[in-house]
Design a protein around this motif. Sequence first.
Motif, short mmCIF file in Angstrom:
data_model
loop_
_atom_site.label_atom_id
_atom_site.label_comp_id
_atom_site.label_asym_id
_atom_site.label_seq_id
_atom_site.Cartn_x
_atom_site.Cartn_y
_atom_site.Cartn_z
N THR A 60 26.43 16.48 75.14
CA THR A 60 26.98 15.23 75.00
C THR A 60 25.83 14.17 74.44
O THR A 60 25.07 13.69 75.07
CB THR A 60 27.51 14.56 76.40
OG1 THR A 60 26.35 14.54 77.04
CG2 THR A 60 28.58 15.14 76.68
N VAL A 61 26.15 14.09 73.01
CA VAL A 61 25.03 13.02 72.51
C VAL A 61 25.93 11.86 71.90
O VAL A 61 26.95 12.06 71.23
CB VAL A 61 24.51 13.65 71.05
CG1 VAL A 61 23.57 12.83 70.26
CG2 VAL A 61 23.76 15.01 71.66
N PRO A 62 25.64 10.55 72.61
CA PRO A 62 26.45 9.55 72.18
C PRO A 62 25.96 9.17 70.79
O PRO A 62 24.98 8.91 70.26
CB PRO A 62 26.10 8.42 72.99
CG PRO A 62 24.81 8.99 73.92
CD PRO A 62 24.53 10.33 73.40
N ILE A 63 27.00 8.74 69.80
CA ILE A 63 26.89 8.31 68.58
C ILE A 63 27.84 7.30 68.29
O ILE A 63 28.75 7.03 68.86
CB ILE A 63 27.11 9.44 67.40
CG1 ILE A 63 28.39 10.07 67.55
CG2 ILE A 63 25.93 10.63 67.58
CD1 ILE A 63 28.85 10.45 65.96
N GLU A 64 27.46 6.54 67.22
CA GLU A 64 28.25 5.25 66.73
C GLU A 64 28.19 5.18 65.21
O GLU A 64 27.21 5.30 64.93
CB GLU A 64 27.76 4.03 67.41
CG GLU A 64 28.65 2.90 67.67
CD GLU A 64 28.36 1.81 68.43
OE1 GLU A 64 27.37 2.00 69.40
OE2 GLU A 64 28.69 0.53 68.12
N VAL A 65 29.29 5.17 64.61
CA VAL A 65 29.52 4.79 63.15
C VAL A 65 30.11 3.53 62.70
O VAL A 65 30.96 3.19 63.59
CB VAL A 65 30.12 6.01 62.46
CG1 VAL A 65 29.23 7.37 62.34
CG2 VAL A 65 31.32 6.38 63.00
N SER A 66 29.60 2.87 61.97
CA SER A 66 30.10 1.69 61.48
C SER A 66 29.99 1.53 60.11
O SER A 66 28.88 1.65 59.56
CB SER A 66 29.51 0.38 62.26
OG SER A 66 29.95 -0.85 61.84
N ALA A 67 30.94 1.20 59.27
CA ALA A 67 31.00 0.90 57.87
C ALA A 67 32.06 -0.06 57.49
O ALA A 67 33.07 0.37 57.48
CB ALA A 67 31.12 2.18 57.07
N PRO A 68 31.83 -1.26 57.59
CA PRO A 68 32.66 -2.40 57.07
C PRO A 68 33.47 -2.09 55.94
O PRO A 68 32.73 -1.84 54.78
CB PRO A 68 31.76 -3.68 57.19
CG PRO A 68 30.71 -3.26 58.04
CD PRO A 68 30.46 -1.87 57.83
N GLY A 69 34.59 -2.26 55.85
CA GLY A 69 35.37 -1.90 54.81
C GLY A 69 35.70 -0.47 54.26
O GLY A 69 36.24 -0.14 53.20
N ALA A 70 35.41 0.31 55.10
CA ALA A 70 35.74 1.81 55.02
C ALA A 70 37.23 2.24 55.44
O ALA A 70 37.71 1.49 56.03
CB ALA A 70 34.83 2.53 55.77
N VAL A 71 37.60 3.21 54.55
CA VAL A 71 39.07 3.71 54.80
C VAL A 71 38.88 4.92 55.90
O VAL A 71 39.68 4.95 56.93
CB VAL A 71 39.66 4.12 53.61
CG1 VAL A 71 40.98 4.87 53.88
CG2 VAL A 71 39.75 3.17 52.34
N SER A 72 37.92 5.61 55.66
CA SER A 72 37.64 6.77 56.65
C SER A 72 36.07 7.21 56.76
O SER A 72 35.47 6.81 55.54
CB SER A 72 38.44 7.87 56.03
OG SER A 72 38.19 8.31 55.15
N ILE A 73 35.75 7.52 57.84
CA ILE A 73 34.39 7.79 58.25
C ILE A 73 34.36 9.39 58.43
O ILE A 73 35.04 9.89 59.46
CB ILE A 73 33.85 7.08 59.18
CG1 ILE A 73 33.81 5.56 58.75
CG2 ILE A 73 32.14 7.53 59.42
CD1 ILE A 73 33.02 4.61 59.50
N LYS A 116 34.19 6.81 53.04
CA LYS A 116 35.04 6.41 51.66
C LYS A 116 35.51 5.03 51.92
O LYS A 116 36.21 4.61 52.93
CB LYS A 116 36.15 7.18 51.97
CG LYS A 116 36.95 7.39 50.72
CD LYS A 116 38.16 7.93 50.55
CE LYS A 116 39.07 7.95 49.25
NZ LYS A 116 40.16 8.57 49.22
N MET A 117 35.08 4.51 50.92
CA MET A 117 35.33 2.77 50.99
C MET A 117 36.59 2.42 50.46
O MET A 117 37.18 3.33 49.62
CB MET A 117 34.14 1.79 50.28
CG MET A 117 32.80 2.18 50.78
SD MET A 117 32.98 1.11 52.43
CE MET A 117 31.31 1.44 53.07
N ALA A 118 37.19 1.15 50.78
CA ALA A 118 38.36 0.81 50.09
C ALA A 118 38.60 0.95 48.56
O ALA A 118 39.66 1.18 47.80
CB ALA A 118 38.87 -0.56 50.58
#
Lengths: 138, 109
Positions: A60-73, A116-118
Amino acid sequence: MDFSRRDTLGLALGAAALTVLPFRVSASSDAAIEEFTGGAAVGEGGITLTAPEIAENGNTVPIEVSAPGAVSIMVLAAGNPTPGVATFNFGPLAASQAAATRIRLAGTQDVMALAKMADGSFVKASSTVKVTIGGCGG
Amino acid sequence: MASGVKPRVKVPKKAAAGEAITIKTLISHKMESGQRKDKEGNLIPRSIINRFTCEFNGQSVVDVKMESAISTNPYFQFEATVPEAGDFVFTWYDDDGSVYDTKKSVAIG
């Protein structure tokens, strides 16, 4: 120190295995990236991947992703037996293009996030995680 | 169907219209990766939840495709906008075809 015929063959085989193995691992994650981006160029910036520097337990490795304006990550762990981790597709009611989860890592490796951005462009970020105990059984 | 699957979701009961709220979800599931071996050395077949979706009044918030590298008892945290009062529907799709879902209502206030 003398090398017998057998020793030399063994060394050659070992060296060959060493060069082939990392290539095989990266090839499968390259295929996953190719499938996600459709071969488009991938830029940097605009995406944040938060992962611990050292994970004691690869289960269990906690991760966090954030990409403002993305459609999918898409999150990839290139050093795992199967590189895919998860793909987040954000809908119209997502307040921020960010998500946190817990993943399994087989060993010390780079975790990668592709967004993938908008406008159809792609960006990536990666982070190295040192894993003390791997999380893929065995 | 995997036994003992229990979804747990944390959603605020009230929100202001248009407010962004944080949602946390957890579902108890063993997420067998298909990499482990049993005592006899046979591979234990993969049995995971492969998709998770969250919708609010029929509109998508997030749709996650999950692979075997997601940990046991999959946990997700994300943010959603609440334009009006309504229901959040959370759905998990298991490899074996089972579907687990839970619903949470949010009031405006």
